[in-house]
Design a protein around this motif. Structure first.
Motif, PDB file in Angstrom:
ATOM      1  N   CYS A   1      -3.860   7.469  -9.325  1.00 55.01           N
ATOM      2  CA  CYS A   1      -3.054   6.618  -8.449  1.00 55.01           C
ATOM      3  C   CYS A   1      -2.001   5.957  -9.337  1.00 55.01           C
ATOM      4  O   CYS A   1      -2.341   5.325 -10.346  1.00 55.01           O
TER       5      CYS A   1
ATOM      6  N   CYS B   1      -2.356  14.594  -8.042  1.00 54.10           N
ATOM      7  CA  CYS B   1      -3.534  15.461  -8.077  1.00 54.10           C
ATOM      8  C   CYS B   1      -3.267  16.612  -9.039  1.00 54.10           C
ATOM      9  O   CYS B   1      -2.380  17.435  -8.791  1.00 54.10           O
TER      10      CYS B   1
ATOM     11  N   TYR C   1       0.016   9.220  -5.357  1.00 52.70           N
ATOM     12  CA  TYR C   1      -1.170   9.918  -5.848  1.00 52.70           C
ATOM     13  C   TYR C   1      -0.778  11.226  -6.508  1.00 52.70           C
ATOM     14  O   TYR C   1      -0.026  12.021  -5.939  1.00 52.70           O
TER      15      TYR C   1
ATOM     16  N   GLU D   1       0.819  -1.209   0.000  1.00 48.58           N
ATOM     17  CA  GLU D   1       0.000   0.000   0.000  1.00 48.58           C
ATOM     18  C   GLU D   1       0.853   1.259   0.000  1.00 48.58           C
ATOM     19  O   GLU D   1       0.448   2.292  -0.516  1.00 48.58           O
TER      20      GLU D   1
ATOM     21  N   CYS E   1      -6.942   9.132   0.430  1.00 46.63           N
ATOM     22  CA  CYS E   1      -6.637   9.621  -0.907  1.00 46.63           C
ATOM     23  C   CYS E   1      -7.024  11.093  -1.036  1.00 46.63           C
ATOM     24  O   CYS E   1      -8.141  11.473  -0.714  1.00 46.63           O
TER      25      CYS E   1
ATOM     26  N   SER F   1      -8.477   2.042 -15.100  1.00 46.00           N
ATOM     27  CA  SER F   1      -7.054   1.740 -14.962  1.00 46.00           C
ATOM     28  C   SER F   1      -6.469   1.305 -16.291  1.00 46.00           C
ATOM     29  O   SER F   1      -7.178   0.772 -17.147  1.00 46.00           O
TER      30      SER F   1
ATOM     31  N   LEU G   1      -8.906   7.983 -10.707  1.00 42.92           N
ATOM     32  CA  LEU G   1      -9.776   7.681  -9.578  1.00 42.92           C
ATOM     33  C   LEU G   1     -11.211   8.163  -9.754  1.00 42.92           C
ATOM     34  O   LEU G   1     -12.151   7.469  -9.333  1.00 42.92           O
TER      35      LEU G   1
ATOM     36  N   THR H   1      -7.569  13.107 -10.376  1.00 45.83           N
ATOM     37  CA  THR H   1      -6.680  12.444  -9.417  1.00 45.83           C
ATOM     38  C   THR H   1      -6.292  11.087  -9.986  1.00 45.83           C
ATOM     39  O   THR H   1      -7.153  10.340 -10.468  1.00 45.83           O
TER      40      THR H   1
ATOM     41  N   ARG I   1       1.919   2.908  -3.467  1.00 48.53           N
ATOM     42  CA  ARG I   1       1.001   3.719  -4.270  1.00 48.53           C
ATOM     43  C   ARG I   1       1.319   5.189  -4.095  1.00 48.53           C
ATOM     44  O   ARG I   1       1.573   5.658  -2.995  1.00 48.53           O
TER      45      ARG I   1
ATOM     46  N   ASN J   1       1.232   3.341  -9.707  1.00 47.02           N
ATOM     47  CA  ASN J   1       1.959   2.214  -9.146  1.00 47.02           C
ATOM     48  C   ASN J   1       3.064   1.879 -10.137  1.00 47.02           C
ATOM     49  O   ASN J   1       2.835   1.172 -11.114  1.00 47.02           O
TER      50      ASN J   1
ATOM     51  N   SER K   1       3.059  10.819  -1.517  1.00 46.34           N
ATOM     52  CA  SER K   1       3.725   9.529  -1.356  1.00 46.34           C
ATOM     53  C   SER K   1       3.785   9.194   0.129  1.00 46.34           C
ATOM     54  O   SER K   1       3.891  10.087   0.973  1.00 46.34           O
TER      55      SER K   1
ATOM     56  N   THR L   1      -4.344   4.603 -12.378  1.00 47.64           N
ATOM     57  CA  THR L   1      -5.796   4.568 -12.205  1.00 47.64           C
ATOM     58  C   THR L   1      -6.309   5.990 -12.103  1.00 47.64           C
ATOM     59  O   THR L   1      -5.831   6.776 -11.291  1.00 47.64           O
TER      60      THR L   1
END
Length: 146
Positions: A102, A19, A17, A12, A93, A125, A120, A100, A15, A104, A34, A118
């Motif tokens: 995500c 924005c 993010y 987890e 998130c 995805s 969001l 936004t 991941r 990986n 992060s 992804t």
């Protein structure tokens, strides 16, 4: 320099993010989150964002480079090794003004990134094979949907 082993980094916490708060004349501005940084990184250009993410990946060893970075001059890796914060477990998130994402990033082969992104807001995805492909996907979202 002691780096965290791959098994020590929770999935987890890998991941990240992105924005996007503004999109003007093809340039994005926004914030990057992060689990390895206590504050969001605010960026005003794509190059600043790419430089920041690449440096973060070097420091955290979430994904190791498969080859040395080619440069015109020797560039040191800056910053101390990073470990994920304890708060990653309760991390919510963030939301963006426009979109936004995500991220990986799973591999760094051929001097670029591979992984999954992804969107969001739409829960869509897709896998990407390079940072160029990743940012083209994001640009498409901003051009046609945001």
């Amino acid at each position: 320099m002691l780096l965290p082993a791959m098994g020590e980094i929770p999935y987890e916490a890998r991941r990240m993010y992105l924005c996007i708060d503004e999109y003007r004349n093809g340039e994005i501005t926004g914030r990057f989150f992060s689990a390895f940084e206590p504050e969001a990184f605010t960026f005003c250009s794509l190059l600043a964002l790419m430089r920041y993410i690449d440096n973060l990946l070097d420091r955290t060893m979430m994904t190791q480079r498969y080859e040395e970075r080619r440069t015109l001059m020797k560039v040191p890796v800056t910053g101390a090794p990073a470990k994920p914060r304890e708060e990653w477990k309760t991390f919510h998130c963030p939301t963006a003004k426009l979109a936004t994402f995500c991220l990986n990033i799973q591999f760094r082969q051929n001097a670029t990134w591979q992984g999954e992104v992804t969107w969001l807001e739409q829960k869509q995805s897709s896998f990407f094979r390079s940072s160029l492909e990743l940012f083209r996907m994001i640009d498409d979202v901003l051009l046609y949907h945001a």
